[in-house]
Motif scaffolding. Sequence first.
Motif, PDB file in Angstrom:
ATOM      1  N   ALA A 103       0.885  -1.377  -0.094  1.00  0.00           N
ATOM      2  CA  ALA A 103       0.008  -0.144  -0.043  1.00  0.00           C
ATOM      3  C   ALA A 103       0.994   1.239   0.051  1.00  0.00           C
ATOM      4  O   ALA A 103       1.837   1.357   0.974  1.00  0.00           O
ATOM      5  N   ALA A 104       0.453   2.348  -0.988  1.00  0.00           N
ATOM      6  CA  ALA A 104       1.449   3.581  -0.991  1.00  0.00           C
ATOM      7  C   ALA A 104       0.489   4.384  -1.899  1.00  0.00           C
ATOM      8  O   ALA A 104       0.053   4.010  -2.727  1.00  0.00           O
ATOM      9  N   CYS A 120       1.340 -11.351  -8.366  1.00  0.00           N
ATOM     10  CA  CYS A 120       0.871  -9.832  -7.789  1.00  0.00           C
ATOM     11  C   CYS A 120      -0.446  -9.482  -8.402  1.00  0.00           C
ATOM     12  O   CYS A 120      -0.913  -9.816  -9.775  1.00  0.00           O
ATOM     13  N   HIS A 121      -1.424  -9.554  -7.401  1.00  0.00           N
ATOM     14  CA  HIS A 121      -2.982  -9.237  -8.001  1.00  0.00           C
ATOM     15  C   HIS A 121      -3.168  -7.849  -7.751  1.00  0.00           C
ATOM     16  O   HIS A 121      -3.007  -7.056  -6.693  1.00  0.00           O
ATOM     17  N   GLY A 122      -3.444  -7.049  -8.833  1.00  0.00           N
ATOM     18  CA  GLY A 122      -3.802  -5.535  -8.556  1.00  0.00           C
ATOM     19  C   GLY A 122      -5.137  -5.212  -9.519  1.00  0.00           C
ATOM     20  O   GLY A 122      -5.819  -6.132 -10.018  1.00  0.00           O
ATOM     21  N   SER A 130      -3.188  -9.535 -13.079  1.00  0.00           N
ATOM     22  CA  SER A 130      -2.268 -10.527 -12.220  1.00  0.00           C
ATOM     23  C   SER A 130      -0.720 -10.503 -13.008  1.00  0.00           C
ATOM     24  O   SER A 130      -0.644 -10.653 -14.299  1.00  0.00           O
ATOM     25  N   ILE A 131       0.327 -10.459 -12.515  1.00  0.00           N
ATOM     26  CA  ILE A 131       1.798 -10.451 -12.774  1.00  0.00           C
ATOM     27  C   ILE A 131       2.098 -11.688 -12.071  1.00  0.00           C
ATOM     28  O   ILE A 131       2.311 -11.660 -10.791  1.00  0.00           O
ATOM     29  N   PRO A 147      -2.124  -3.446  -4.454  1.00  0.00           N
ATOM     30  CA  PRO A 147      -1.681  -4.676  -5.029  1.00  0.00           C
ATOM     31  C   PRO A 147      -1.572  -5.636  -3.846  1.00  0.00           C
ATOM     32  O   PRO A 147      -0.825  -5.392  -3.002  1.00  0.00           O
ATOM     33  N   LEU A 148      -1.697  -7.134  -4.018  1.00  0.00           N
ATOM     34  CA  LEU A 148      -1.480  -8.108  -3.117  1.00  0.00           C
ATOM     35  C   LEU A 148      -0.594  -8.760  -3.872  1.00  0.00           C
ATOM     36  O   LEU A 148      -0.555  -9.366  -4.721  1.00  0.00           O
TER      37      LEU A 148
END
Length: 327
Positions: A103-104, A120-122, A130-131, A147-148
């Motif tokens: 978080a930022a 990475c879920h965004g 997703s990456i 992102p998670l």
Amino acid sequence: MTQTPDRPSADLRLSVQAEANQNSPVADKALLFDYRQAANPIRRGLTEPIPYRSWGPELHGSGPSGIIPLDLSAELGTTGPATSPGLAAHFIRIEAGEGVRAAASATSSLFFVLSGTGVCHGREAEQDTSIHWSEGDLFVLPSGGTPLLEASSTSVLYWVHDAPLLSYLGVVPSQPRFEATHYRAEWLRSELLKLAQQPGSASSNRISLLLANRDLPSTRTVTHVLWAMYGIVPDGATQTPHRHQSVALDLIIDCQPGVYTLVGTDLNADGTIRNPERIDWKAGGAFITPPGYWHSHVNGSGQPAYLLPIQDAGLQTYLRSLDIRFA
């Protein structure tokens, strides 16, 4: 005491709170300074200089999942975590099967995968993205969402974002300036090795790839604020010193003992750095190169070394103030 015109007394200050406007609330905070004292306020106790600092891989070598900020806010006088006035760097350690939210309030986030695999879920433009990452991958995310990062094997990532810049300006991101972009490790490494094998590369000052984004053709940078260089320092290399006005947050991807960086403010007549500070490299560590300082990488380890400097040079390029110079 007699005062010469070119040597004003320390911290000379003239307040505009004169009798004529003392009762005006609009003028209560107005001040005037002698230009000779105030033109360059970068000094200890005022606008703090950016310090030398390095962090070792032991920070992320073990422990629970979490974000480890490389925080110099106390030294820099910023209101929140920061590694330079405009950027914040972190290590993120994620145990297998666990997740961490990055978080930022930032316009640009860059992640480099030091180890592990995951996803990475965004969310971007009202769509989920997703990456899937592996060791050596790099990806950047624009503003929007939180992102998670989920690890399928224990992972360590290096994360840099520009939230300190936005905090200083007193703004929040309003729209993304680029799309999420993934730079795969196999592509980065193969292209870098091709570059290193080209005729003339052995005598080049830098053997490096600049990561760019099709959404940002004018700056040729990885985001509109961030600049990233994926580079190799061959065994036996002693690079000619160079400098620039952007701050470098350098990640050491891989090296053996015997690699180091020399940093200093001035040059000798022969072009070497005068009275340099030596920063020894450790694989998985990070260090700061302050703006305007001459620096040179040296490799006497017997093996090639790999480095990823992250800078605010996208912004500096847009401002036409990067000012790269070589000795």
